[in-house]
Design a protein around this motif. Structure first.
Motif, PDB file in Angstrom:
ATOM      1  N   GLN A  76       0.846  -1.266   0.103  1.00 16.26           N
ATOM      2  CA  GLN A  76       0.004   0.132  -0.054  1.00 16.26           C
ATOM      3  C   GLN A  76       0.901   1.204   0.032  1.00 16.26           C
ATOM      4  O   GLN A  76       0.510   2.396  -0.649  1.00 16.26           O
ATOM      5  CB  GLN A  76      -1.023  -0.097   1.259  1.00 16.26           C
ATOM      6  CG  GLN A  76      -1.852  -1.299   1.173  1.00 16.26           C
ATOM      7  CD  GLN A  76      -2.829  -1.183   2.516  1.00 16.26           C
ATOM      8  OE1 GLN A  76      -2.603  -0.344   3.448  1.00 16.26           O
ATOM      9  NE2 GLN A  76      -3.267  -2.437   2.747  1.00 16.26           N
ATOM     10  N   GLN A  77       1.954   1.149   0.716  1.00 12.27           N
ATOM     11  CA  GLN A  77       2.691   2.293   1.002  1.00 12.27           C
ATOM     12  C   GLN A  77       3.654   2.558  -0.455  1.00 12.27           C
ATOM     13  O   GLN A  77       3.715   3.677  -1.025  1.00 12.27           O
ATOM     14  CB  GLN A  77       3.923   2.103   1.827  1.00 12.27           C
ATOM     15  CG  GLN A  77       5.058   3.283   2.140  1.00 12.27           C
ATOM     16  CD  GLN A  77       4.307   4.626   2.621  1.00 12.27           C
ATOM     17  OE1 GLN A  77       3.159   4.476   3.329  1.00 12.27           O
ATOM     18  NE2 GLN A  77       4.720   5.792   2.092  1.00 12.27           N
ATOM     19  N   SER A  78       3.709   1.396  -0.941  1.00  8.80           N
ATOM     20  CA  SER A  78       4.543   1.414  -2.472  1.00  8.80           C
ATOM     21  C   SER A  78       3.442   2.008  -3.634  1.00  8.80           C
ATOM     22  O   SER A  78       3.992   2.854  -4.290  1.00  8.80           O
ATOM     23  CB  SER A  78       4.840   0.112  -2.964  1.00  8.80           C
ATOM     24  OG  SER A  78       5.653  -0.411  -2.117  1.00  8.80           O
ATOM     25  N   ARG A  79       2.282   1.815  -3.577  1.00  6.13           N
ATOM     26  CA  ARG A  79       1.512   2.590  -4.467  1.00  6.13           C
ATOM     27  C   ARG A  79       1.387   3.965  -3.947  1.00  6.13           C
ATOM     28  O   ARG A  79       1.581   4.765  -5.255  1.00  6.13           O
ATOM     29  CB  ARG A  79      -0.168   2.003  -4.140  1.00  6.13           C
ATOM     30  CG  ARG A  79      -1.133   2.553  -5.172  1.00  6.13           C
ATOM     31  CD  ARG A  79      -2.552   2.132  -4.698  1.00  6.13           C
ATOM     32  NE  ARG A  79      -2.632   0.722  -4.617  1.00  6.13           N
ATOM     33  CZ  ARG A  79      -3.166   0.230  -5.909  1.00  6.13           C
ATOM     34  NH1 ARG A  79      -3.145   0.825  -6.723  1.00  6.13           N
ATOM     35  NH2 ARG A  79      -3.019  -1.430  -5.892  1.00  6.13           N
ATOM     36  N   TYR A  80       1.527   4.445  -2.805  1.00 10.76           N
ATOM     37  CA  TYR A  80       1.807   6.054  -2.780  1.00 10.76           C
ATOM     38  C   TYR A  80       3.242   6.355  -3.096  1.00 10.76           C
ATOM     39  O   TYR A  80       3.208   7.650  -3.718  1.00 10.76           O
ATOM     40  CB  TYR A  80       1.359   6.351  -1.357  1.00 10.76           C
ATOM     41  CG  TYR A  80       2.021   7.648  -1.074  1.00 10.76           C
ATOM     42  CD1 TYR A  80       0.902   8.668  -1.162  1.00 10.76           C
ATOM     43  CD2 TYR A  80       3.017   7.860  -0.364  1.00 10.76           C
ATOM     44  CE1 TYR A  80       1.539   9.921  -1.065  1.00 10.76           C
ATOM     45  CE2 TYR A  80       3.594   9.353   0.211  1.00 10.76           C
ATOM     46  CZ  TYR A  80       2.665  10.396  -0.207  1.00 10.76           C
ATOM     47  OH  TYR A  80       2.895  11.706   0.112  1.00 10.76           O
TER      48      TYR A  80
END
Length: 555
Positions: A76-80
């Motif tokens: 999820q953090q990577s998406r951001y």
């Protein structure tokens, strides 16, 4: 004894090394806990020391400071993380051209308003009530120009509007230079129908039509192009990353955490392959985007040269007045042509004094407006300054989409040299960097991209850019093809000068010069015959746009 001593030393070293390795592993997980919690996640998700990573789905298995739950949250953090730099660049681009759109739009609108105020102020001050009583003709003229600038051919047929303006002007002037006659509405309709054939205003209407059409089409199309750019960028920026892209980004950005190497950054070529896979659809926008920018730059050159909106609107009062002077000088010939074609009018019953054609001819002269009295430059700037600025921004925006991966994979986001994360370990990245665009992603070693399914949002924006580019190219030739479908269905035609060659740039005959020596309006008093008891008082008032007409007043 020596053998025993060597065995003791060896065992001690082994124990020391194992102890040091365990301590290092424990320390690395502590670093991971700190880095993980700095992202806003619960530190308790991170094990205190390395665990078996056999259940991991993305990162290398074996000893690991990661868990499956951590992988999910870091995904999820990577998406951001991959969206943030792209969003920042896109937002800056949107802001840049939104501001330029506002500057140009404000400038063109103020030029229109200044031209109207200039004409009105000059004529009120110089010609008084005779102008004021007929000012609606010019007020409607400027309102129509403004509506055309805002809405184009869907709202105003520029050529028809200009024809109506000159026909109305001729009708009003014709009555006043022939005050000794009475004219019915049917008679004046005959006069209006022959305006173009009579050419009472000389060649000025034709030249002004060409100038206005080219300048207005160029200005409004250019402003529409500037307005389109932020819209396209905004819509493209809403395209979300695919699950495969997020997976690849998580592996690139956070799998080093699992081995305790929280400060390790990806190799540049590794980053390029990941980002080119993630931004493959955006890169396909680049070709049409660059075509659009080239068309914008071409039209900007036109705005600086032969289609200069400022050079058309600033002296428009002088140009219209020049037309009226032509009518003044040729009033006798024009009247004779009308009488021949439309019939001899009836003498006015109220006009009791007989005067020769010479006595009744208009003899007032136009007084040009002093350049010093003109309004200050619109919006506190000039068209040349605006176009010079926007051309730099347009050139800088070229290849924006295809260079996004290179822009993202630079600086502090990557590690130089071979001391970098290659997706599995801290080592050199051996894979070949693939090209931009969806078609090249079939061989991407790091992102699984379905090259058979292009993004629909981006494809729609490619179509939008292509259509706008065709409008810009038409405007470059002085033509307006951005007409609503319903108008095309009703048989509406393109408006424009039909100029499609470089000769437009050197067509100097469409420009008008202000008479160098101002001439004050002069008043001629015409006296009637004494026996008739009628005296005509000459008036220096100019009825329309720079023309002083002789008003006949009966006592």
């Amino acid at each position: 004894m020596k053998t025993l001593l060597l065995l003791c030393v060896f065992n001690t070293l082994v124990v020391f090394c194992m102890s040091a390795t365990a301590e290092q592993k424990s320390k690395n997980c502590n670093d991971v806990r700190a880095a993980y919690s700095s992202k806003g996640f619960n530190v308790n998700d991170v094990p205190n020391k390395g665990v078996n990573g056999a259940s991991l789905k993305v990162c290398p298995q074996g000893f690991s400071c990661c868990t499956v739950e951590m992988e999910e949250k870091l995904s999820q953090q990577s998406r951001y993380d991959i969206k943030a730099p792209v969003s920042r660049l896109s937002t800056n681009l949107q802001s840049t051209f939104r501001q330029r759109h506002e500057h140009f739009d404000k400038f063109f609108r103020e030029l229109l308003k200044n031209a109207e105020v200039s004409l009105h102020s000059m004529f009120v001050r110089t010609y008084g009530m005779m102008y004021v009583e007929n000012a609606e003709l010019f007020k409607n003229f400027f309102e129509s120009l403004t509506r055309y600038y805002v809405s184009g051919s869907a709202a105003v047929n520029l050529e028809s509007m200009l024809s109506d303006f000159w026909a109305d002007l001729l009708e009003r002037m014709f009555r006043l230079v022939n005050v000794q006659y009475e004219f019915s509405d049917a008679y004046m309709e005959c006069v209006s129908r022959h305006t173009e054939q009579l050419q009472p205003f000389g060649d000025v209407p034709r030249k002004l039509r060409i100038q206005l059409t080219r300048a207005f089409v160029a200005a409004r199309t250019f402003v529409r192009g500037l307005n389109l750019m932020p819209e396209v960028v905004n819509k493209v920026s809403t395209v979300s990353a695919s699950p495969n892209c997020v997976r690849a980004a998580m592996k690139m950005l956070y799998c080093p955490y699992c081995s305790g190497q929280v400060a390790l950054k990806p190799c540049q070529n590794y980053c390029l392959n990941v980002m080119r896979g993630c931004l493959a659809n955006q890169a396909d926008l680049d070709a049409e985007w660059n075509n659009f920018l080239d068309a914008m730059l071409g039209l900007a050159e036109r705005l600086e040269g032969p289609f200069n909106f400022e050079s058309v609107m600033d002296p428009i009062d002088v140009k219209i007045s020049e037309a009226i002077m032509n009518m003044q000088e040729n009033s006798m010939q024009v009247s004779q042509k009308v009488f021949h074609g439309c019939g001899q009018p009836k003498p006015s019953m109220a006009f009791r004094s007989k005067r020769s054609a010479k006595e009744t001819a208009f003899t007032g002269r136009f007084r040009p407006y002093s350049p010093d009295a003109r309004p200050t430059t619109a919006a506190g700037t000039s068209l040349d300054r605006l176009t010079n600025d926007v051309k730099k921004k347009l050139k800088h925006a070229k290849k924006f989409w295809s260079t996004l991966p290179d822009t993202v994979c630079a600086g502090e986001r990557i590690a130089p040299g071979d001391d970098c994360w290659n997706g599995t370990a801290k080592s050199r990245y051996e894979a070949v960097v693939i090209g931009n665009g969806l078609a090249n992603q079939g061989s991407n070693p790091d992102v699984d991209v379905d090259i058979t399914k292009p993004d629909t949002v981006i494809r729609s924006q490619i179509a939008v850019l292509k259509e706008m580019t065709s409008w810009l190219k038409a405007a470059y030739s002085g033509n307006d093809i951005s007409i609503e479908n319903d108008e095309e269905a009703s048989g509406g035609e393109e408006s424009g000068s039909g100029c499609d060659s470089p000769s437009c740039e050197t067509d100097r005959d469409i420009y008008f010069s202000t008479p160098p020596i101002p001439v004050d309006p002069r008043v001629n008093l015409v006296h009637g015959e004494a026996s008739a008891g009628v005296t005509l008082r000459g008036s220096a008032a100019l009825l329309f746009c720079g023309l002083a007409l002789l008003a006949a007043h009966l006592r």
